[in-house]
Design an enzyme around this catalytic site. Sequence first.
Site, PDB file in Angstrom:
ATOM      1  CG  ASP A  75    -106.076 -20.847 130.442  1.00  0.00           C
ATOM      2  OD1 ASP A  75    -106.125 -19.605 130.441  1.00  0.00           O
ATOM      3  OD2 ASP A  75    -105.057 -21.478 130.103  1.00  0.00           O
ATOM      4  CE  LYS A 126    -102.882 -18.957 129.746  1.00  0.00           C
ATOM      5  NZ  LYS A 126    -102.890 -20.199 128.977  1.00  0.00           N
ATOM      6  CB  CYS A 172    -102.534 -23.037 132.191  1.00  0.00           C
ATOM      7  SG  CYS A 172    -102.360 -23.369 130.417  1.00  0.00           S
TER       8      CYS A 172
END
Length: 208
Positions: free
Chosen positions: A13, A111, A156
């Site tokens: 990310d 995601k 994450c």
Amino acid sequence: MTPGATDLLLVIDVQVDFLPGGALPVPDGDAVVGPVNALQHRFRHVALMQDWHPADHVSFADTHPGRAPFETVALPYGPQVLWPRHCVQGSPGAGFAPGLATDRASLVVRKGLDPRVDSYSAFLEADRTTRTGLAGALTERGISRVVLCGLATDFCVLWSALDARAAGFDVWVVVDAVRGIDLDGSVEAAWTRMTAAGVRRIGSDAIT
């Protein structure tokens, strides 16, 4: 560590909305771009994760009238932190960080696409049953060791590391190529959980 044919660099990310000035900034988040780029050239296998939410995603505070960012609500799958609107599909904020190298990645996995379920982990969504397919893809490629970097350490990266271990991978986190949000000591707590699960730490200078 000298990465070989069974090692993969998993970049979590590193997106515009998680950088300083973004919708959900990770403090010093832009500092990971340089180390991540350097690391990519040391690995034969690289995968990139990307938060990719629909505009009405359940994790956004503004989809819950009367609620504010960083409050917690109960959802069918458990407690959910409410976030500022971020990484909306196709928006500039969902794009990869300026300067992040992407051409070495053989796999890009998005995601958080289900509007009803959040997804911190690269492997399992927050309902803890819906799989992203990443574990299967890595197994088919013969990957046994996953080295993580990116954003954010306490969300994450944490959940991706724990789920990678649960899936049977040897897991390492590059300490100078991650940054955290750190809500009420959440970064320290994340490292404690990862260590307890058998996740190991390494500096980028120890990867050659």
